[in-house]
Write a protein that holds these residues in place. Structure first.
Motif, short mmCIF file in Angstrom:
data_model
loop_
_atom_site.label_atom_id
_atom_site.label_comp_id
_atom_site.label_asym_id
_atom_site.label_seq_id
_atom_site.Cartn_x
_atom_site.Cartn_y
_atom_site.Cartn_z
N ALA A 20 19.74 25.40 88.42
CA ALA A 20 21.07 24.82 88.29
C ALA A 20 21.07 23.61 87.35
O ALA A 20 22.00 23.42 86.56
CB ALA A 20 21.60 24.41 89.66
N THR A 23 20.58 24.94 83.69
CA THR A 23 21.78 25.67 83.27
C THR A 23 22.94 24.71 83.01
O THR A 23 23.65 24.84 82.01
CB THR A 23 22.20 26.69 84.36
OG1 THR A 23 21.14 27.63 84.55
CG2 THR A 23 23.46 27.43 83.96
N THR A 24 23.13 23.74 83.89
CA THR A 24 24.22 22.77 83.73
C THR A 24 24.04 21.95 82.45
O THR A 24 25.01 21.70 81.73
CB THR A 24 24.29 21.84 84.95
OG1 THR A 24 24.49 22.62 86.13
CG2 THR A 24 25.43 20.84 84.81
N SER A 101 22.24 32.84 83.96
CA SER A 101 23.06 31.82 84.61
C SER A 101 24.01 31.15 83.63
O SER A 101 25.13 30.79 83.99
CB SER A 101 22.17 30.76 85.27
OG SER A 101 21.40 31.34 86.30
N CYS A 102 23.57 30.98 82.39
CA CYS A 102 24.43 30.37 81.38
C CYS A 102 25.65 31.25 81.11
O CYS A 102 26.77 30.75 80.96
CB CYS A 102 23.65 30.14 80.09
SG CYS A 102 22.52 28.73 80.17
N TYR A 104 26.89 33.49 83.30
CA TYR A 104 27.66 33.63 84.53
C TYR A 104 28.45 32.37 84.87
O TYR A 104 29.55 32.44 85.42
CB TYR A 104 26.70 33.97 85.68
CG TYR A 104 27.38 34.38 86.96
CD1 TYR A 104 28.43 35.29 86.95
CD2 TYR A 104 26.95 33.89 88.19
CE1 TYR A 104 29.05 35.69 88.13
CE2 TYR A 104 27.56 34.28 89.37
CZ TYR A 104 28.61 35.18 89.33
OH TYR A 104 29.22 35.56 90.49
N SER A 105 27.91 31.21 84.55
CA SER A 105 28.56 29.94 84.92
C SER A 105 29.37 29.33 83.78
O SER A 105 29.95 28.25 83.96
CB SER A 105 27.50 28.93 85.39
OG SER A 105 26.89 29.37 86.59
N THR A 158 29.78 23.54 88.18
CA THR A 158 28.82 24.41 87.50
C THR A 158 27.48 24.40 88.21
O THR A 158 26.86 25.45 88.42
CB THR A 158 28.64 23.98 86.03
OG1 THR A 158 29.90 24.04 85.36
CG2 THR A 158 27.64 24.88 85.31
N THR A 162 25.94 27.65 90.19
CA THR A 162 24.64 28.21 89.81
C THR A 162 23.70 28.28 91.00
O THR A 162 22.96 29.25 91.15
CB THR A 162 24.01 27.37 88.68
OG1 THR A 162 24.94 27.27 87.59
CG2 THR A 162 22.74 28.02 88.17
N GLU A 165 24.44 31.42 93.05
CA GLU A 165 24.40 32.75 92.41
C GLU A 165 23.54 33.72 93.21
O GLU A 165 22.54 33.34 93.80
CB GLU A 165 23.83 32.64 91.00
CG GLU A 165 24.75 32.01 89.99
CD GLU A 165 24.10 31.91 88.62
OE1 GLU A 165 23.20 32.71 88.34
OE2 GLU A 165 24.49 31.02 87.85
#
Length: 232
Positions: A20, A23-24, A101-102, A104-105, A158, A162, A165
């Motif tokens: 997370a 990805t954030t 994840s990038c 999806y979020s 975000t 994540t 998920e």
């Protein structure tokens, strides 16, 4: 209960938080420019681009996960390129989880930022341009500091999304202990083997974290609104 708690492995939570955080951070950089350009665009194709960025919200995770899995696998040009040139596999490892994840979020970072930019007074931006500031400096020095509630919402939601998920990360990363087995996948496996005590503990932690995240966002946004109200 105490014996179960002591025997639990909390590595999936660490992997979830690591995923997370990365990805954030990546999505903040990417989405900042996407949201800014969408907020300033007057193109008739703007709804098309907005629909593309919002697709992960409405697509079933299995559909999105399948296409990401195929795109990153060795059978696709993208996956073959990275494996042949860089020796990098993009599926069933942590790198693949980050990429998935990038995608999806993405809307959870873009939409709050875009809403914040669109709510800014036009004369504020025009004054910046008249003062000779470039679009980049206007974005970073004028627009961004004035959308703190939207910025906070984008980052926190975000991150939380994540962490929670399941479908996409399971399809792209599988369930490799210590590498791709995140908390949501661990809960699913506990339910499968009917280890409901452990599933309760994991789920309780996830519920508590989700509540705290939302509470943090609402408290921050309320304090910002009170501050702005006091200045007006």
């Amino acid at each position: 209960m105490l014996e179960t708690l002591n025997a639990l492995e909390f590595t999936p939570f660490l992997i979830s938080f690591k995923l997370a955080s990365i990805t954030t951070a990546i999505l903040f950089v990417i989405s900042l420019f996407i949201a800014w350009n969408l907020s300033q665009s007057k193109s008739r194709f703007k709804p098309v681009f907005e629909s593309i960025t919002a697709l992960p919200i409405v697509l079933p995770p299995s559909v999105l996960g399948f296409y990401i899995l195929y795109a990153l696998s060795f059978h696709s040009p993208i996956g073959r390129f990275f494996q042949d040139i860089f020796g990098l596999k993009l599926v069933f490892n942590f790198t693949g989880l980050v990429v998935a994840s990038c995608f999806y979020s993405l809307p959870f970072m873009v939409q709050p930022l875009q809403s914040g930019f669109e709510a800014l007074p036009k004369n504020m931006l025009e004054a910046s341009y008249i003062a000779g500031k470039s679009k980049l400096r206007t974005l970073l020095c004028v627009a961004l500091p004035n959308i703190k509630p939207s910025l906070m919402t984008a980052i926190v939601i975000t991150f939380a999304h994540t962490v929670g998920e399941f479908g996409v990360v399971l399809m792209v990363g599988g369930s490799i202990p210590g590498e791709t087995k995140v908390a949501s996948v661990a809960i699913y496996e506990m339910v499968e083997i009917m280890d409901y005590t452990s599933a309760h503990i994991y789920s309780g932690i996830m519920v508590s974290l989700s509540f705290l995240v939302l509470l943090l966002v609402y408290i921050f946004n309320r304090s910002q609104n009170h501050h702005l109200g006091g200045l007006s």
